[in-house]
Design a protein around this motif. Structure first.
Motif, PDB file in Angstrom:
ATOM      1  N   SER A  58       0.823  -1.208   0.000  1.00  0.00           N
ATOM      2  CA  SER A  58       0.000   0.000   0.000  1.00  0.00           C
ATOM      3  C   SER A  58       0.855   1.256   0.000  1.00  0.00           C
ATOM      4  O   SER A  58       0.542   2.244  -0.675  1.00  0.00           O
ATOM      5  CB  SER A  58      -0.937  -0.001   1.214  1.00  0.00           C
ATOM      6  OG  SER A  58      -1.803  -1.121   1.173  1.00  0.00           O
ATOM      7  N   LEU A  59       1.943   1.220   0.751  1.00  0.00           N
ATOM      8  CA  LEU A  59       2.829   2.380   0.798  1.00  0.00           C
ATOM      9  C   LEU A  59       3.447   2.648  -0.566  1.00  0.00           C
ATOM     10  O   LEU A  59       3.504   3.804  -1.027  1.00  0.00           O
ATOM     11  CB  LEU A  59       3.919   2.150   1.845  1.00  0.00           C
ATOM     12  CG  LEU A  59       4.841   3.327   2.161  1.00  0.00           C
ATOM     13  CD1 LEU A  59       4.036   4.549   2.592  1.00  0.00           C
ATOM     14  CD2 LEU A  59       5.833   2.935   3.251  1.00  0.00           C
ATOM     15  N   MET A  60       3.883   1.602  -1.250  1.00  0.00           N
ATOM     16  CA  MET A  60       4.472   1.786  -2.576  1.00  0.00           C
ATOM     17  C   MET A  60       3.439   2.250  -3.592  1.00  0.00           C
ATOM     18  O   MET A  60       3.768   2.957  -4.549  1.00  0.00           O
ATOM     19  CB  MET A  60       5.114   0.485  -3.057  1.00  0.00           C
ATOM     20  CG  MET A  60       6.402   0.114  -2.344  1.00  0.00           C
ATOM     21  SD  MET A  60       7.677   1.407  -2.340  1.00  0.00           S
ATOM     22  CE  MET A  60       7.830   1.784  -4.068  1.00  0.00           C
ATOM     23  N   HIS A  81      10.748   9.396  -9.059  1.00  0.00           N
ATOM     24  CA  HIS A  81      11.999   9.984  -8.576  1.00  0.00           C
ATOM     25  C   HIS A  81      12.195   9.766  -7.079  1.00  0.00           C
ATOM     26  O   HIS A  81      13.201  10.230  -6.524  1.00  0.00           O
ATOM     27  CB  HIS A  81      12.020  11.485  -8.881  1.00  0.00           C
ATOM     28  CG  HIS A  81      12.028  11.785 -10.351  1.00  0.00           C
ATOM     29  ND1 HIS A  81      13.130  11.549 -11.158  1.00  0.00           N
ATOM     30  CD2 HIS A  81      11.059  12.284 -11.160  1.00  0.00           C
ATOM     31  CE1 HIS A  81      12.838  11.896 -12.407  1.00  0.00           C
ATOM     32  NE2 HIS A  81      11.598  12.345 -12.440  1.00  0.00           N
ATOM     33  N   LEU A  82      11.252   9.063  -6.427  1.00  0.00           N
ATOM     34  CA  LEU A  82      11.380   8.849  -4.989  1.00  0.00           C
ATOM     35  C   LEU A  82      12.703   8.190  -4.626  1.00  0.00           C
ATOM     36  O   LEU A  82      13.282   8.467  -3.578  1.00  0.00           O
ATOM     37  CB  LEU A  82      10.219   7.978  -4.481  1.00  0.00           C
ATOM     38  CG  LEU A  82       8.871   8.681  -4.265  1.00  0.00           C
ATOM     39  CD1 LEU A  82       7.826   7.660  -3.852  1.00  0.00           C
ATOM     40  CD2 LEU A  82       8.989   9.773  -3.211  1.00  0.00           C
ATOM     41  N   PHE A 115      12.541   4.396   4.567  1.00  0.00           N
ATOM     42  CA  PHE A 115      11.608   4.039   3.509  1.00  0.00           C
ATOM     43  C   PHE A 115      12.013   2.720   2.853  1.00  0.00           C
ATOM     44  O   PHE A 115      11.175   1.867   2.571  1.00  0.00           O
ATOM     45  CB  PHE A 115      11.533   5.153   2.465  1.00  0.00           C
ATOM     46  CG  PHE A 115      10.453   4.957   1.442  1.00  0.00           C
ATOM     47  CD1 PHE A 115       9.158   5.386   1.696  1.00  0.00           C
ATOM     48  CD2 PHE A 115      10.710   4.340   0.228  1.00  0.00           C
ATOM     49  CE1 PHE A 115       8.147   5.206   0.756  1.00  0.00           C
ATOM     50  CE2 PHE A 115       9.715   4.152  -0.709  1.00  0.00           C
ATOM     51  CZ  PHE A 115       8.428   4.586  -0.448  1.00  0.00           C
ATOM     52  N   ARG A 116      13.314   2.557   2.623  1.00  0.00           N
ATOM     53  CA  ARG A 116      13.795   1.310   2.016  1.00  0.00           C
ATOM     54  C   ARG A 116      13.495   0.107   2.906  1.00  0.00           C
ATOM     55  O   ARG A 116      13.057  -0.933   2.436  1.00  0.00           O
ATOM     56  CB  ARG A 116      15.289   1.402   1.727  1.00  0.00           C
ATOM     57  CG  ARG A 116      15.674   2.401   0.642  1.00  0.00           C
ATOM     58  CD  ARG A 116      17.150   2.282   0.296  1.00  0.00           C
ATOM     59  NE  ARG A 116      17.554   3.273  -0.678  1.00  0.00           N
ATOM     60  CZ  ARG A 116      18.074   4.459  -0.355  1.00  0.00           C
ATOM     61  NH1 ARG A 116      18.253   4.775   0.928  1.00  0.00           N
ATOM     62  NH2 ARG A 116      18.419   5.322  -1.285  1.00  0.00           N
ATOM     63  N   ARG A 154      10.866  -2.951   1.871  1.00  0.00           N
ATOM     64  CA  ARG A 154      11.716  -4.034   1.351  1.00  0.00           C
ATOM     65  C   ARG A 154      10.870  -5.192   0.819  1.00  0.00           C
ATOM     66  O   ARG A 154      11.175  -5.768  -0.217  1.00  0.00           O
ATOM     67  CB  ARG A 154      12.640  -4.528   2.467  1.00  0.00           C
ATOM     68  CG  ARG A 154      13.493  -5.720   2.112  1.00  0.00           C
ATOM     69  CD  ARG A 154      14.367  -6.137   3.284  1.00  0.00           C
ATOM     70  NE  ARG A 154      13.588  -6.461   4.465  1.00  0.00           N
ATOM     71  CZ  ARG A 154      12.980  -7.640   4.656  1.00  0.00           C
ATOM     72  NH1 ARG A 154      13.065  -8.589   3.745  1.00  0.00           N
ATOM     73  NH2 ARG A 154      12.304  -7.867   5.762  1.00  0.00           N
ATOM     74  N   ILE A 155       9.785  -5.534   1.509  1.00  0.00           N
ATOM     75  CA  ILE A 155       8.979  -6.697   1.115  1.00  0.00           C
ATOM     76  C   ILE A 155       7.898  -6.352   0.097  1.00  0.00           C
ATOM     77  O   ILE A 155       7.072  -7.200  -0.244  1.00  0.00           O
ATOM     78  CB  ILE A 155       8.344  -7.375   2.342  1.00  0.00           C
ATOM     79  CG1 ILE A 155       7.519  -6.358   3.144  1.00  0.00           C
ATOM     80  CG2 ILE A 155       9.422  -8.017   3.208  1.00  0.00           C
ATOM     81  CD1 ILE A 155       6.776  -6.991   4.313  1.00  0.00           C
ATOM     82  N   ALA A 156       7.919  -5.116  -0.417  1.00  0.00           N
ATOM     83  CA  ALA A 156       6.936  -4.737  -1.435  1.00  0.00           C
ATOM     84  C   ALA A 156       7.259  -5.342  -2.804  1.00  0.00           C
ATOM     85  O   ALA A 156       6.413  -5.345  -3.695  1.00  0.00           O
ATOM     86  CB  ALA A 156       6.833  -3.220  -1.549  1.00  0.00           C
TER      87      ALA A 156
END
Length: 293
Positions: free
Chosen positions: A197-199, A206-207, A215-216, A220-222
């Protein structure tokens, strides 16, 4: 319980199946594998993760003392139903599936009475997949969950504890299939929901140029296998929806603290989360195996 003559057959040479094969072979056990991808079989043979392998080989099934299904849950149900006629009497079958209740009930209900299915879940993984990324060291910091039912024998439970210890899992525990799925809905599936959802909240390409470690780490599991995870989500839908609703309430709770300029309330939430997260830092060394009933 597990001797060096035990013959393991791994069905499905993905990341976990390949890592199992690597670890068992490294410990001196006999390991064979089946996989629909000939390249995966050849890679495992070339790197000596397995002794024998094929897309399908009736004899490998007949010779196996233990079958480990590393297939998707619904595929596993079909595979066991289709090929159980070849199983040796007394064989143990286990799995690596991320959901339990539906598959355990279905498999045990339809399985021959002279063989035994005992479900288990290695809580290990990477952001990459496939046998080429196999790494048995991922088990050293991972939990291993055994999910027996009244249909399972003490012998099978003891076997799975020995199995997890051989592969150097950090922590070995047992839950009922129902308890497992309730727990996994929160600690695994909800976290994937949040990352996805965040991604999907912001499509700014450009994020990547601006983000930091927070954020990384959070996303990570996205990078997610859409076929496997959609199957897991639907098989545990009721538990997952409940966890999403509880998370929505907590998110709104924090949101209200901001709206009300409630600095003390916001700081209290921060202190509580810090205290709870600290428990995860108090981890035993990877070589200390525990077993909880």
């Amino acid at each position: 319980m597990i001797d060096k003559d035990t013959k393991f057959l791994i069905v499905g040479l993905g990341l976990i199946g390949g890592s199992y094969a690597m670890g068992l072979t490294r410990q001196g056990y006999h390991v064979s594998a089946l996989d629909t991808n000939e390249d995966s079989i050849q890679f495992a043979l070339d790197h000596q993760y397995i002794e024998n392998g094929a897309v399908f080989d009736e004899k490998l099934i007949q010779d196996a003392d233990v079958i480990i299904s590393a297939l998707y849950p619904l595929t596993m149900i079909d595979w066991i139903s289709t090929y159980q006629e070849f199983f040796k009497s007394g064989i143990l079958i286990t799995d690596v599936s991320g959901v339990k209740q539906h598959i355990v009930e279905t498999v045990q209900r339809n399985l021959r009475k002279d063989v035994e299915f005992i479900a288990s879940h290695p809580m290990a993984g990477k952001e990459v997949s496939g046998v080429r990324n196999s790494d048995d060291h991922i088990f050293e910091i991972a939990n291993f969950i055994i999910t027996p039912t009244p249909n399972n024998s003490k012998r099978a439970i003891a076997f799975m504890k020995d199995f997890a210890a051989i592969l150097n899992f950090h922590h070995i525990t047992t839950l009922t299939p129902k308890q497992h799925d309730e727990m996994i809905g929160f600690v695994s599936q909800l976290t994937h929901v949040i990352a996805v959802s965040l991604m999907n909240t912001n499509d700014n390409t450009h994020l990547v140029e601006y983000t930091g470690d927070s954020f990384r780490d959070l996303t990570r599991i996205a990078k997610i296998n859409e076929n496997m995870w959609s199957e897991l989500f639907f098989l545990n839908k009721d538990n997952l929806i409940r966890e999403i609703e509880d998370f929505e309430k907590e998110l709104n709770h924090l949101k209200q603290k901001l709206a009300d300029n409630d600095e003390a309330g916001l700081k209290a939430l921060f202190r509580q989360s810090t205290q709870r997260r600290t428990l995860f830092d108090k981890i035993d060394k990877p070589d200390q195996h525990k077993s909880n009933q």
